[in-house]
Design a protein around this motif. Sequence first.
Motif, PDB file in Angstrom:
ATOM      1  N   ARG A 113       0.931  -1.375   0.002  1.00 23.84           N
ATOM      2  CA  ARG A 113       0.083  -0.068   0.095  1.00 23.84           C
ATOM      3  C   ARG A 113       0.991   1.240   0.076  1.00 23.84           C
ATOM      4  NH1 ARG A 113      -3.705   1.247   4.886  1.00 23.84           N
ATOM      5  NH2 ARG A 113      -2.157   1.869   6.119  1.00 23.84           N
ATOM      6  N   GLN A 114       0.549   2.281  -0.959  1.00 15.44           N
ATOM      7  CA  GLN A 114       1.152   3.443  -0.987  1.00 15.44           C
ATOM      8  C   GLN A 114       0.161   4.501  -0.638  1.00 15.44           C
ATOM      9  OE1 GLN A 114       3.211   4.753  -4.334  1.00 15.44           O
ATOM     10  NE2 GLN A 114       4.788   5.828  -3.196  1.00 15.44           N
ATOM     11  N   GLN A 115       0.260   5.163   0.740  1.00 17.22           N
ATOM     12  CA  GLN A 115      -0.617   6.224   1.072  1.00 17.22           C
ATOM     13  C   GLN A 115      -0.015   7.577   0.302  1.00 17.22           C
ATOM     14  OE1 GLN A 115      -0.841   4.993   5.233  1.00 17.22           O
ATOM     15  NE2 GLN A 115      -2.882   4.996   5.207  1.00 17.22           N
ATOM     16  N   PRO A 116      -1.057   8.591   0.421  1.00 22.10           N
ATOM     17  CA  PRO A 116      -0.715   9.846  -0.549  1.00 22.10           C
ATOM     18  C   PRO A 116       0.468  10.378   0.316  1.00 22.10           C
ATOM     19  CG  PRO A 116      -2.821   9.683  -0.143  1.00 22.10           C
ATOM     20  CD  PRO A 116      -2.703   8.481   0.464  1.00 22.10           C
ATOM     21  N   GLY A 117       1.447  10.514  -0.546  1.00 20.64           N
ATOM     22  CA  GLY A 117       2.963  11.174   0.188  1.00 20.64           C
ATOM     23  C   GLY A 117       3.537  10.334   0.722  1.00 20.64           C
ATOM     24  N   GLN A 118       3.281   9.106   0.692  1.00 16.18           N
ATOM     25  CA  GLN A 118       3.935   8.048   1.631  1.00 16.18           C
ATOM     26  C   GLN A 118       4.774   7.064   0.685  1.00 16.18           C
ATOM     27  OE1 GLN A 118       4.101   8.613   5.133  1.00 16.18           O
ATOM     28  NE2 GLN A 118       2.994  10.410   4.777  1.00 16.18           N
ATOM     29  N   SER A 119       5.603   6.285   1.571  1.00 20.37           N
ATOM     30  CA  SER A 119       6.329   5.270   0.583  1.00 20.37           C
ATOM     31  C   SER A 119       5.391   3.957   0.672  1.00 20.37           C
ATOM     32  CB  SER A 119       7.593   5.021   1.253  1.00 20.37           C
ATOM     33  OG  SER A 119       8.593   4.148   0.499  1.00 20.37           O
ATOM     34  N   LEU A 120       6.202   2.899   0.417  1.00 19.34           N
ATOM     35  CA  LEU A 120       5.312   1.825   0.186  1.00 19.34           C
ATOM     36  C   LEU A 120       5.311   0.894   1.359  1.00 19.34           C
ATOM     37  CD1 LEU A 120       6.063   2.524  -2.971  1.00 19.34           C
ATOM     38  CD2 LEU A 120       5.637  -0.008  -3.344  1.00 19.34           C
ATOM     39  N   THR A 121       4.360   0.158   1.782  1.00 20.32           N
ATOM     40  CA  THR A 121       4.306  -0.401   3.189  1.00 20.32           C
ATOM     41  C   THR A 121       3.718  -1.842   2.782  1.00 20.32           C
ATOM     42  OG1 THR A 121       3.914   1.493   4.438  1.00 20.32           O
ATOM     43  CG2 THR A 121       3.441  -0.516   5.398  1.00 20.32           C
ATOM     44  N   LEU A 122       4.086  -2.861   3.115  1.00 21.55           N
ATOM     45  CA  LEU A 122       3.989  -4.388   2.851  1.00 21.55           C
ATOM     46  C   LEU A 122       2.739  -4.768   3.785  1.00 21.55           C
ATOM     47  CD1 LEU A 122       4.635  -7.030   1.243  1.00 21.55           C
ATOM     48  CD2 LEU A 122       5.746  -7.654   3.273  1.00 21.55           C
ATOM     49  N   ILE A 123       1.515  -4.831   2.954  1.00 21.79           N
ATOM     50  CA  ILE A 123       0.497  -5.780   3.888  1.00 21.79           C
ATOM     51  C   ILE A 123       0.759  -6.790   3.879  1.00 21.79           C
ATOM     52  CG2 ILE A 123      -1.955  -5.892   3.395  1.00 21.79           C
ATOM     53  CD1 ILE A 123      -1.920  -3.559   1.446  1.00 21.79           C
ATOM     54  N   ALA A 124       0.825  -7.733   3.084  1.00 19.07           N
ATOM     55  CA  ALA A 124       0.945  -9.279   3.271  1.00 19.07           C
ATOM     56  C   ALA A 124       1.767  -9.888   1.967  1.00 19.07           C
ATOM     57  CB  ALA A 124      -0.729  -9.834   3.416  1.00 19.07           C
ATOM     58  N   THR A 125       1.869 -11.162   2.424  1.00 22.35           N
ATOM     59  CA  THR A 125       2.329 -12.019   1.449  1.00 22.35           C
ATOM     60  C   THR A 125       1.356 -13.002   1.291  1.00 22.35           C
ATOM     61  OG1 THR A 125       4.765 -11.835   2.449  1.00 22.35           O
ATOM     62  CG2 THR A 125       4.394 -13.813   0.952  1.00 22.35           C
ATOM     63  N   ALA A 126       1.093 -13.182  -0.205  1.00 20.10           N
ATOM     64  CA  ALA A 126       0.136 -14.466  -0.552  1.00 20.10           C
ATOM     65  C   ALA A 126       0.655 -15.608  -0.999  1.00 20.10           C
ATOM     66  CB  ALA A 126      -0.910 -13.580  -1.314  1.00 20.10           C
ATOM     67  N   ASN A 127       0.691 -16.895  -0.352  1.00 17.61           N
ATOM     68  CA  ASN A 127       1.256 -18.083  -0.883  1.00 17.61           C
ATOM     69  C   ASN A 127      -0.199 -18.860  -1.403  1.00 17.61           C
ATOM     70  OD1 ASN A 127       3.832 -17.526  -0.169  1.00 17.61           O
ATOM     71  ND2 ASN A 127       3.203 -17.823   1.935  1.00 17.61           N
ATOM     72  N   GLN A 128       0.156 -19.657  -2.363  1.00 17.29           N
ATOM     73  CA  GLN A 128      -0.726 -20.525  -2.909  1.00 17.29           C
ATOM     74  C   GLN A 128      -1.196 -21.591  -2.045  1.00 17.29           C
ATOM     75  OE1 GLN A 128      -0.660 -23.532  -4.914  1.00 17.29           O
ATOM     76  NE2 GLN A 128      -3.047 -23.291  -5.424  1.00 17.29           N
ATOM     77  N   GLY A 129      -2.500 -21.814  -1.793  1.00 18.48           N
ATOM     78  CA  GLY A 129      -2.746 -23.119  -0.960  1.00 18.48           C
ATOM     79  C   GLY A 129      -2.724 -22.716   0.416  1.00 18.48           C
TER      80      GLY A 129
END
Lengths: 112, 114
Positions: free
Chosen positions: B36-52
């Motif tokens: 996620r990148q909120q306005p004027g902010q840097s990127l922040t990891l929300i989650a890692t999605a693994n198959q299964g």
Amino acid sequence: EDKVVQSPLSLVVHEGDTVTLNCSYEVTNFRSLLWYKQEKKAPTFLFMLTSSGIEKKSGRLSSILDKKELSSILNITATQTGDSAIYLCAGDLSGNTGKLIFGQGTTLQVKP
Amino acid sequence: SAVISQKPSRDICQRGTSLTIQCQVDSQVTMMFWYRQQPGQSLTLIATANQGSEATYESGFVIDKFPISRPNLTFSTLTVSNMSPEDSSIYLCSVGAGITGELFFGEGSRLTVL
């Protein structure tokens, strides 16, 4: 707490100038440092640095990592208006590719 | 490098509604990541999605707010539930390049919550 800090936060230069962007990191289990350029929405990959002292170069852009100082620089020579963008630095944690800690970014504006 | 497509590219949403963002990759990948990148902010990891398996969420993000699906090795969805104006952000899907360690991003989905 892991963190990545970039400086300056913003920079305005004129075409033809050379700029140096800084990135420092405090990252446990550090694996690599990555640089990205973000113009609209999606960051585009520039460099990945894993070894200290080895410069990576792509055209007018170059970057180097200093593991002793926990820092990296991104140089852009002979800047062009098309270089105007946000430049993001990120640390890769624990070798778990994809889990990056990003700095705040440096907003570069190149004026004609 | 992987080609990553995201939909929608942008949307304007009403407070209290939910929106699902889709991410399609042109090759099979083990892990997909949502940032996620909120306005004027840097990127922040929300989650890692693994198959299964269930997604792994970062501190500050919970499954009830950001449910993720990963039905196969080329596709994932992120839902932003019960949206508020604070959820106005660019949401980015990304995949790694495997052994080389590079991370590639989709075009991003810009959400504005009114």
